[in-house]
Motif scaffolding. Sequence first.
Motif, PDB file in Angstrom:
ATOM      1  N   GLN A   6       0.856  -1.182   0.000  1.00  0.00           N
ATOM      2  CA  GLN A   6       0.000   0.000   0.000  1.00  0.00           C
ATOM      3  C   GLN A   6       0.888   1.226   0.000  1.00  0.00           C
ATOM      4  N   THR A   8       0.672   5.763  -1.146  1.00  0.00           N
ATOM      5  CA  THR A   8      -0.185   6.860  -1.594  1.00  0.00           C
ATOM      6  C   THR A   8       0.534   7.561  -2.733  1.00  0.00           C
ATOM      7  N   THR A  12      -3.609   9.811  -3.637  1.00  0.00           N
ATOM      8  CA  THR A  12      -4.585   8.724  -3.755  1.00  0.00           C
ATOM      9  C   THR A  12      -4.008   7.429  -3.177  1.00  0.00           C
ATOM     10  N   GLN A  14      -3.234   3.666  -2.803  1.00  0.00           N
ATOM     11  CA  GLN A  14      -3.186   2.581  -3.790  1.00  0.00           C
ATOM     12  C   GLN A  14      -2.809   1.291  -3.080  1.00  0.00           C
ATOM     13  N   LYS A  15      -3.490   0.217  -3.460  1.00  0.00           N
ATOM     14  CA  LYS A  15      -3.117  -1.107  -2.961  1.00  0.00           C
ATOM     15  C   LYS A  15      -2.830  -1.948  -4.196  1.00  0.00           C
ATOM     16  N   VAL A  16      -1.616  -2.422  -4.312  1.00  0.00           N
ATOM     17  CA  VAL A  16      -1.230  -3.122  -5.539  1.00  0.00           C
ATOM     18  C   VAL A  16      -0.472  -4.412  -5.216  1.00  0.00           C
ATOM     19  N   ASN A  31       1.794  -0.022 -14.066  1.00  0.00           N
ATOM     20  CA  ASN A  31       0.632  -0.426 -13.275  1.00  0.00           C
ATOM     21  C   ASN A  31      -0.327   0.739 -13.074  1.00  0.00           C
ATOM     22  N   LEU A  32       0.221   1.921 -12.778  1.00  0.00           N
ATOM     23  CA  LEU A  32      -0.637   3.066 -12.450  1.00  0.00           C
ATOM     24  C   LEU A  32      -0.812   4.026 -13.622  1.00  0.00           C
TER      25      LEU A  32
END
Length: 157
Positions: A6, A8, A12, A14-16, A31-32
């Motif tokens: 996790q 930010t 925002t 983010q959990k990836v 990914n983002l």
Amino acid sequence: MKHSIQLTVNGTPQKVEVESRLLLVHLLRENLRLTGTHIGCDTSHCGACTVLLDGEPVKSCTLLAVQAEGAQITTVEGLEKDNHLHPVQEGFWEKHGLQCGYCTPGMMLTGCALLARNKSPTEGEIREAISGNLCRCTGYVNIVKAIQYAAEKLRAQ
Ligand code: FES
Ligand code: FES
């Protein structure tokens, strides 16, 4: 092997799921989809991949994504607020601080980090701060002017 992390990014959370070997720059770009962070070398020399990690400039090609667990990351996409350019972005616009623009996101983030700790940097301090960011086009003069412009603007706020 995959890890759940996790962090930010630009405010925002983010959990990836990431592989152990994934670099932070690839997490951001692939990914983002934050492709403002550039890759300019494979030797950790150019600084095109610079982002802020908890306010400090880091070369995101030299960090694993898992090392950013719990961190606050800022990329160039996170500089603008409420449709207003950050003073550093405005400085690059006003002072023509870019040509091809490839180095620009990293330069801006390095400039932001400098101005966060030093509101009135000398030209020498600016040049030292950006010494890890390479530009092949501008000769640096207008980049320094752009950061000086931003410093003045931030002092007036
Ligand atoms: S891509 Fe060149 S230092 Fe990271
Ligand atoms: S503007 Fe082209 S590399 Fe800096």
